[in-house]
Structures are given as C-alpha cells and as structure tokens.
Design an enzyme around this catalytic site. Structure first.
Site, PDB file in Angstrom:
ATOM      1  CG  PHE A 199      -1.229   1.126   1.633  1.00  0.00           C
ATOM      2  CD1 PHE A 199      -2.765   1.728   1.172  1.00  0.00           C
ATOM      3  CD2 PHE A 199      -1.456   2.394   2.406  1.00  0.00           C
ATOM      4  CE1 PHE A 199      -3.664   2.706   1.109  1.00  0.00           C
ATOM      5  CE2 PHE A 199      -1.824   3.234   2.493  1.00  0.00           C
ATOM      6  CZ  PHE A 199      -3.309   3.059   2.250  1.00  0.00           C
ATOM      7  CG  ASP A 200       3.018   1.702   3.357  1.00  0.00           C
ATOM      8  OD1 ASP A 200       2.432   1.154   3.702  1.00  0.00           O
ATOM      9  OD2 ASP A 200       4.371   2.903   4.455  1.00  0.00           O
ATOM     10  CB  THR A 201       4.930   0.732  -2.507  1.00  0.00           C
ATOM     11  OG1 THR A 201       5.986   0.074  -1.499  1.00  0.00           O
ATOM     12  CG2 THR A 201       6.152   0.587  -3.257  1.00  0.00           C
TER      13      THR A 201
END
Length: 418
Positions: A199-201
């Site tokens: 999700f972050d990437t």
C-alpha cells in the site's frame, strides 16, 4: 469508537477539531498497544502545538487488542478506535484516513521503532502547505539506524528495485512513518488497489507520477527484534505489486493526467537563457543524454537493482520450487522490470510507442540470460551434486554479468534514439 463490518458506532467526539490524526494499525497487539499509545499521547501532549487525534485501527485481531483499545479510548482524550473485520495494513490505513476529518493524516507502527522527535518535522510541511506527502527515511546519510544486516540488505535492494522498475525518486518506501494531506489522500486512495504491505509503495508512486511534492525526513530508527512480519511472503507480495503497478503505468490504465491536473504541482517554466540553450541542442533538465558513458552508468544502476531483486526472489523461492524453476521465475520477473526501467531511465523513452517491440527485445535478452544461468547451474550441479549455496549464488552472479553485457548491446541497438 467506529467499526467497519461490525455493529460498533462512534460514541464520542473531540471538543476541538484535530489538525493531525495519527493512525496506528494493529493486529493482535494486546501487549504492546497500551505502552505505545500512552507514550505517543504523552509526546503529542507535551510537544505538538496543534490539536491532535490518535486512531487505533484494529485489523481483525483475535486476541484482546480491541478490548485494550477501547480501554485506552476511555482513558485518554483524543484517542479513537476503528475496528475492521478484515486484515491488511493498507485496508486499515485507507479506512481510517477516509473516515478522518483532520486535514493532516499520519501513521506509524505500533512498535514505535521511529524516534517520535521526527513527528513534528514530518507533518510541519504538510500543515504549512509546502508539501503533499511526507515520509521518514532510514536511508539518508544523517539517519541513525539499528537493525540486522538481513533487513538492511532487503530494504536497500527493494528500494533499488523501485528506482529501476518504477522510476521511484523517494528513498525509503517501507519505513512505517508517513503522513499525507487529507485533500491529497481523498484523490489518491481510490486509485490504490493494494490492501497489504505494498500500500505505501503504491501510494508514493502514484503521488510522484501525479506531480506531488514528497518531503523526506531522516529518522532515528531501532529495529524491533520481535517483529512478526513474514519477510518471504511480504517480498513476494511486493514483487507482484511492482509488476501490477508497472503494467498499469505502462498501459496508461491509471488516470494520472487527470490526477496531476487536480492535485499536482505544475512544472516550473525554464528561464529564457535555458530555453535558448535547449534550442541549441543542449540537454534539458530531466532528459536522458544520448552519450554512451551516461547510458552505461544508468544501465549499471538498473542492473544492480535488477540483480539484487533477482537474488532476493531466487533465495525466497529456491526452497519451495527448486533451483531451476526458481531461477526461471526470478529471471522472468526481473527481466520485464529491467526492460521497462532501461527504456525509461537509460534510453529516455516514454509512452507506449514501440513498447511491444522493446519488450520483445527484452524477452530475447531474457532468453539468452536464461540459457546462460541455466547452463551454468547445470554445469555446477554436474560437477557437484549438492553445491554450497554461496557457490551457487556466485555462479549465478557471474552468469548474470555476462547476460547483462548482452542485454545492454541488444537494448541499445533497439532503443538508441537521437
């Protein structure tokens, strides 16, 4: 407290609107949750100059985490609880951020590995409007990090892979210490498909492609030795995410132009002197020079990232698949990412024009690399039935170096542009 997928509802509201909402996603953290939230609340109360809120996002815990969270919400002002019936850190963050009314949203891991002194520098540029997202980075020169060599290598290899495959310009995608403006989150979150660790990437890559400003803060970070993250499963999921996102970017499936028009920052106009130089044939900022030396440097950087990703994937799948199938899988995944990265970074080609032909050339190079590495493995196993793992990796590295030279020659012949 608020629940998603359950019978819970909000029970109280803050008297003052929060400027910052810090989300802590948790799964089965009944032991660490209390000390973490109390320490964070004390730090914010003493050092943060704006109203704040702490949201505990319970990720379908099966222990007493939710009970502990409810107790903290009743004990500490400004602590809220969000319960989800499904796991996934990305799912928890998306739900909590979407439901928050604070103009600045952040999250951090429950182990508080990052020194909280970095929290105000993280969110200050977002509060002022100078930046759109902010990340803590463990890879800056001024960061101070304590962690094992294995995690250090994996983290650096992953970020090199992102630079090569997705042209990422941010330095640390995985540090659990990030913040975003709520108006930006409202535009980006509907486009983020991953609900887990990638999700972050995905969020950062979309933000970068949309022309948003990402602020980086060097952090002091101490690894949690009791971390329960499955490194192999997470690495494989991240590689699948890189492939999926890379395909979406390559095919134009994401509405990046609309997103850039809505929330992105317009590029600066070059001064007249620079425009005149550009007309005389000098390289403009952001262009890839056609000279062989610089192409070699960029190709080598992409090659290092690809090799590290290849070795990581090979080691992760070697025990499950065997040497030859693991080699095939690792080569295929990294070959596609390598071609896309070299097309964009080394030879300065963007858009879909001739993309199919370029990837066909990349697959030809992949076939040659497969022949070299598989042949090397076959010879090694013929000499030693059960070779030592370091010897096996050394042979593969040597074979990949030879394949890399062939790849550069083939790609440069096919992609070299004026």
């Amino acid at each position: 407290m608020t629940a998603l997928g359950g019978p819970r509802a909000a029970v109280r509201a803050r008297p003052t609107a929060a400027v910052l909402d810090v989300v802590i996603p948790v799964y089965n953290e009944e032991v660490d949750l209390g000390p973490c939230v109390r320490r964070l609340h004390a730090h914010l109360s003493a050092n943060f100059p704006y109203p704040f809120q702490i949201t505990i996002a319970d990720n379908a815990s099966v222990d007493d985490t939710l009970k502990v969270a409810d107790g903290l919400a009743g004990e500490l002002p400004g602590v809220e609880v969000l319960h989800l019936d499904a796991k996934g850190r990305g799912r928890a963050l998306s739900a909590a951020w979407s439901a928050s009314s604070a103009p600045v949203l952040a999250y951090m891991d429950v182990d508080l590995s990052t020194d909280l002194a970095a929290l105000l520098p993280l969110v200050a540029p977002l509060i002022s409007g100078h930046s759109d997202l902010a990340i803590g980075t463990r890879l800056a020169r001024t960061s101070r990090v304590v962690r094992g060599a294995k995690r250090e290598v994996i983290s650096r290899a992953y970020n090199l892979l992102l630079r090569g495959a997705l042209a990422a310009r941010f330095s640390d995608a995985q540090c659990g210490f990030k913040a975003i403006r709520a108006d930006v989150a409202a535009e980006l979150l509907p486009l983020v498909r991953d609900t887990g660790w990638f999700f972050d990437t995905e969020l950062l890559v979309l933000a970068q492609r949309a022309g948003l400003r990402i602020h980086e803060v060097p952090v002091d970070w101490v690894d949690d030795p009791d971390s329960r993250v499955d490194i192999v499963a997470t690495a494989l999921a991240d590689l699948r995410g890189v492939g999926r996102l890379g395909r979406a970017l390559l095919t134009g499936a994401l509405p990046l132009a609309d997103l850039r028009a809505q929330v992105g920052r317009a590029p600066l106009t070059a001064p007249p002197a620079q425009s005149g130089q550009a007309q005389l044939g000098q390289a403009q900022p952001g262009q890839v020079p056609v000279g062989l030396p610089r192409q070699l440097v960029r190709f080598a950087a992409v090659g290092v990232a690809s090799t590290l990703a290849y070795l990581l994937l090979f080691v992760a799948t070697r025990g499950m698949l065997g040497a030859q199938p693991a080699n095939l899988l690792a080569l295929l995944v990294t070959a596609v990412a390598n071609t896309a990265a070299n097309r964009r970074l080394t030879f300065g080609i963007s858009g879909r024009r001739h993309a199919g032909r370029h990837h066909a050339q990349g697959l030809l190079a992949f076939a040659l690399g497969l022949a070299l590495t598989s042949g090397s493995l076959a010879v090694l196993h013929a000499v030693h039935a059960v070779p030592a793992r370091p010897v096996e990796l050394a042979v593969l590295v040597a074979a990949n170096l030879a394949a890399t030279v062939l790849r550069f020659v083939l790609l440069r012949l096919g992609m070299h542009h004026r």
